[in-house]
Design a protein around this motif. Structure first.
Motif, PDB file in Angstrom:
ATOM      1  N   VAL A   1      -5.009   3.528   5.099  1.00 14.56           N
ATOM      2  CA  VAL A   1      -5.912   2.919   4.116  1.00 14.56           C
ATOM      3  C   VAL A   1      -5.414   3.187   2.703  1.00 14.56           C
ATOM      4  CG1 VAL A   1      -8.259   2.945   3.164  1.00 14.56           C
ATOM      5  CG2 VAL A   1      -7.911   2.967   5.646  1.00 14.56           C
TER       6      VAL A   1
ATOM      7  N   ARG B   1      -5.160   4.607  -6.539  1.00 14.66           N
ATOM      8  CA  ARG B   1      -6.521   4.634  -6.025  1.00 14.66           C
ATOM      9  C   ARG B   1      -6.542   5.410  -4.708  1.00 14.66           C
ATOM     10  NH1 ARG B   1      -9.913   0.350  -7.715  1.00 14.66           N
ATOM     11  NH2 ARG B   1     -10.857   0.282  -5.641  1.00 14.66           N
TER      12      ARG B   1
ATOM     13  N   ALA C   1      -2.695   0.759   2.081  1.00 11.09           N
ATOM     14  CA  ALA C   1      -3.224  -0.604   1.958  1.00 11.09           C
ATOM     15  C   ALA C   1      -3.912  -0.827   0.616  1.00 11.09           C
ATOM     16  CB  ALA C   1      -4.194  -0.884   3.098  1.00 11.09           C
ATOM     17  N   GLU C   2      -4.743   0.126   0.186  1.00 12.69           N
ATOM     18  CA  GLU C   2      -5.484  -0.087  -1.047  1.00 12.69           C
ATOM     19  C   GLU C   2      -4.576  -0.033  -2.273  1.00 12.69           C
ATOM     20  OE1 GLU C   2      -8.504   2.801  -2.256  1.00 12.69           O
ATOM     21  OE2 GLU C   2      -7.562   4.351  -1.033  1.00 12.69           O
ATOM     22  N   ASN C   3      -3.464   0.677  -2.189  1.00 12.83           N
ATOM     23  CA  ASN C   3      -2.550   0.713  -3.326  1.00 12.83           C
ATOM     24  C   ASN C   3      -1.607  -0.481  -3.351  1.00 12.83           C
ATOM     25  OD1 ASN C   3      -2.767   3.321  -5.088  1.00 12.83           O
ATOM     26  ND2 ASN C   3      -3.237   3.946  -2.992  1.00 12.83           N
TER      27      ASN C   3
ATOM     28  N   TYR D   1      -7.381   9.774 -10.344  1.00 13.38           N
ATOM     29  CA  TYR D   1      -7.854   8.472  -9.880  1.00 13.38           C
ATOM     30  C   TYR D   1      -9.104   7.963 -10.589  1.00 13.38           C
ATOM     31  CZ  TYR D   1      -4.895   9.887  -5.923  1.00 13.38           C
ATOM     32  OH  TYR D   1      -3.864  10.313  -5.140  1.00 13.38           O
TER      33      TYR D   1
ATOM     34  N   ARG E   1     -10.155   6.165  -3.190  1.00 13.27           N
ATOM     35  CA  ARG E   1     -11.536   6.289  -2.724  1.00 13.27           C
ATOM     36  C   ARG E   1     -11.726   5.747  -1.305  1.00 13.27           C
ATOM     37  NH1 ARG E   1     -14.062   2.732  -7.510  1.00 13.27           N
ATOM     38  NH2 ARG E   1     -12.445   3.959  -8.544  1.00 13.27           N
ATOM     39  N   ALA E   2     -11.138   4.592  -1.011  1.00 15.21           N
ATOM     40  CA  ALA E   2     -11.280   4.016   0.326  1.00 15.21           C
ATOM     41  C   ALA E   2     -10.584   4.889   1.366  1.00 15.21           C
ATOM     42  CB  ALA E   2     -10.699   2.603   0.357  1.00 15.21           C
ATOM     43  N   SER E   3      -9.467   5.465   1.000  1.00 14.64           N
ATOM     44  CA  SER E   3      -8.725   6.345   1.900  1.00 14.64           C
ATOM     45  C   SER E   3      -9.555   7.567   2.271  1.00 14.64           C
ATOM     46  CB  SER E   3      -7.421   6.790   1.225  1.00 14.64           C
ATOM     47  OG  SER E   3      -6.817   7.846   1.928  1.00 14.64           O
TER      48      SER E   3
ATOM     49  N   LYS F   1      -2.659  -3.426  -2.349  1.00 14.42           N
ATOM     50  CA  LYS F   1      -3.589  -4.427  -2.882  1.00 14.42           C
ATOM     51  C   LYS F   1      -3.764  -4.247  -4.377  1.00 14.42           C
ATOM     52  CE  LYS F   1      -8.296  -6.226  -2.302  1.00 14.42           C
ATOM     53  NZ  LYS F   1      -9.580  -6.093  -1.587  1.00 14.42           N
ATOM     54  N   ASN F   2      -3.858  -3.002  -4.822  1.00 13.78           N
ATOM     55  CA  ASN F   2      -4.030  -2.712  -6.249  1.00 13.78           C
ATOM     56  C   ASN F   2      -2.841  -3.202  -7.053  1.00 13.78           C
ATOM     57  OD1 ASN F   2      -5.486  -1.383  -8.469  1.00 13.78           O
ATOM     58  ND2 ASN F   2      -3.780   0.053  -8.467  1.00 13.78           N
TER      59      ASN F   2
ATOM     60  N   GLU G   1     -13.405   9.190  -6.721  1.00 13.11           N
ATOM     61  CA  GLU G   1     -12.616  10.066  -5.857  1.00 13.11           C
ATOM     62  C   GLU G   1     -13.035  11.526  -6.018  1.00 13.11           C
ATOM     63  OE1 GLU G   1     -10.047   6.407  -6.173  1.00 13.11           O
ATOM     64  OE2 GLU G   1     -11.420   7.510  -7.471  1.00 13.11           O
TER      65      GLU G   1
END
Length: 451
Positions: free
Chosen positions: A439, A405, A442-444, A115, A407-409, A446-447, A119
């Protein structure tokens, strides 16, 4: 028990000699110092994996848990073993190949290769926070044993334990620890058989027939092992093999995939036997208590220490030494893993100087935490694994092309675990895992939209 001091000195000399001998292979690089140059046989890999996993948690914590709560403790630990074997069978070859092909030394580095640096840093810092309680549980177990059986004060026993953890990790690195683990694993298993045989002597009649006196302790669920409690304890343990860096790093050390497979099979055999020994021992001693042949123990982590004082001295010496060995090897394995991640993934050190410095610093921190004895050994151990569940979705994502990604997760799962724990939510680890997974998704999503 002057004999114990003689045995302890002999144990220290033997362990130190192995650690010193291992230095002939050199410790100039992280790979040599922290994962033994990826050149460990399947048998030694299995024994070091077992010794790292089965610690004071088992012969002190799980014996006490079985004594206090019955067969639910056996089911809890068997869930761990089944989960570990399932996860290792599928993911260990993938992790071993990924680490070898990408020069990965630490679990956090595996995430940073996939990542990015953020991370990797998060995956280094969170275990430092999470594993202090688990490591302290090892010191507590050893110190309780030495306090009850040898007459050392808890504080002096703690100092001896912390010294050995730091000393052997410093001079022997992972190779030295692995070799001492192999010896200590054999000691643990033989001492376990001895302990169970002696525990059976406290029971009048056939143990299986007399077990009916335990009533609800032979059932799951019961008033102690509720469904919620069982889930809260078993879910973090089920995924232990993918979230705890000290065992993830063990996957990197076999010299071939054949040795890796041998490691998994032999560990499974060791785990099944050792789990039966310690849980049956706890239940046996509970039957003896009901019969009036063994004292009633209210603080469950005292069951094994009290048991040791009731058996012949020679046996008590061997069992006490096996618990010391189990705890020391788990603790110095954790300390080495944490130090490797701080040195390699945060400080970006090329040598091993700072890694060794943090071996000492982390050992002292663990000793201070153990001094206060904030909870039972099992609960401290599970708490660490519950917090580390925030790393699971990101770790699984390493082997998915769709996940870019994490990091947020990782951050969200960690914060959720702490908040839910402080709020007194029993399933805090499970909820944190759910938050981390959502999360990550969601972040992937969005990515992909941004791309």
């Amino acid at each position: 028990m002057n004999s114990f001091y003689i045995l302890l000195i002999a144990y220290i000399i033997a362990g130190t000699a192995l650690a010193i001998y291992s230095r002939k292979y050199g410790f100039r690089t992280h790979e040599e110092y922290f994962i033994a140059g990826r050149n460990v046989s399947g048998v030694v890999s299995a024994l070091t994996y077992a010794a790292t996993t089965y610690s004071a948690f088992m012969m002190v914590g799980l014996v006490g848990l079985s004594y206090a709560t019955g067969v639910g403790a056996a089911a809890f630990e068997l869930f761990y073993l089944v989960g570990t074997l399932f996860l290792l069978s599928y993911f260990a070859p993938k992790m071993w190949r990924f680490a070898k092909e990408n020069g990965v030394v630490t679990p956090a580095e595996m995430l940073s290769k996939k990542y990015g640096k953020a991370e990797g840093i998060l995956a280094s810092l969170i275990p430092v926070v999470a594993l202090i309680p688990y490591t302290s549980a090892q010191i507590i177990g050893v110190s309780l044993i030495l306090e009850k059986t040898v007459g050392l004060t808890f504080q002096n026993a703690l100092v001896i334990s912390v010294f050995l953890i730091a000393f052997w990790a410093l001079i022997g690195g992972l190779r030295g620890v692995a070799w001492t683990d192999a010896v200590q694993g054999v000691i643990m298993l033989l001492a376990g058989f001895l302990a169970l045989a002696l525990a059976l002597n406290f029971v009048e009649g056939n143990v299986l027939e007399e077990s009916s006196s335990l009533g609800s302790l032979l059932q799951v669920p019961n008033k102690i092992w509720t469904v919620e409690r069982f889930i809260a304890l078993t879910v973090p343990w089920f995924f232990f093999a993918l979230t705890n860096p000290q065992v993830v790093q063990r996957v990197f050390i076999p010299k071939s995939e054949k040795d890796l497979k041998r490691m998994v099979v032999l560990f499974g055999l060791f785990g099944l036997i050792y789990t039966f020994i310690v849980t049956f021992m706890g239940i046996t001693l509970k039957i003896a208590t009901v019969q009036g042949n063994f004292p009633e123990i209210s603080y469950r982590d005292d069951v094994t220490p009290v048991f040791i004082t009731k058996i012949p001295e020679y046996a008590g010496l061997i069992i006490a030494l096996s618990i010391l060995a189990a705890a020391i090897t788990t603790a110095n394995s954790i300390i080495l893993s944490l130090a490797s991640m701080i040195s390699r993934d945060i400080l970006r050190e090329e040598g091993v100087f700072y890694g060794k410095i943090f071996v000492v610093i982390l050992s002292v921190i663990v000793g201070i935490f153990a001094y206060f004895r904030l909870s039972y050994i099992v609960e401290l151990s599970v708490m660490s694994s519950a917090i580390l569940l925030c790393l699971l979705p990101a770790t699984l994502g390493v082997f998915s092309e769709r996940i870019k990604r994490a990091r947020a997760s990782i951050a969200a799962g960690f914060v959720a675990a702490i908040v839910f724990k402080l709020a007194g939510v029993m399933l805090y680890g499970v909820y944190a895992l759910i938050v981390s997974s959502l999360v990550l998704a969601a972040e992937n999503i969005k990515n992909r939209e941004v791309r």
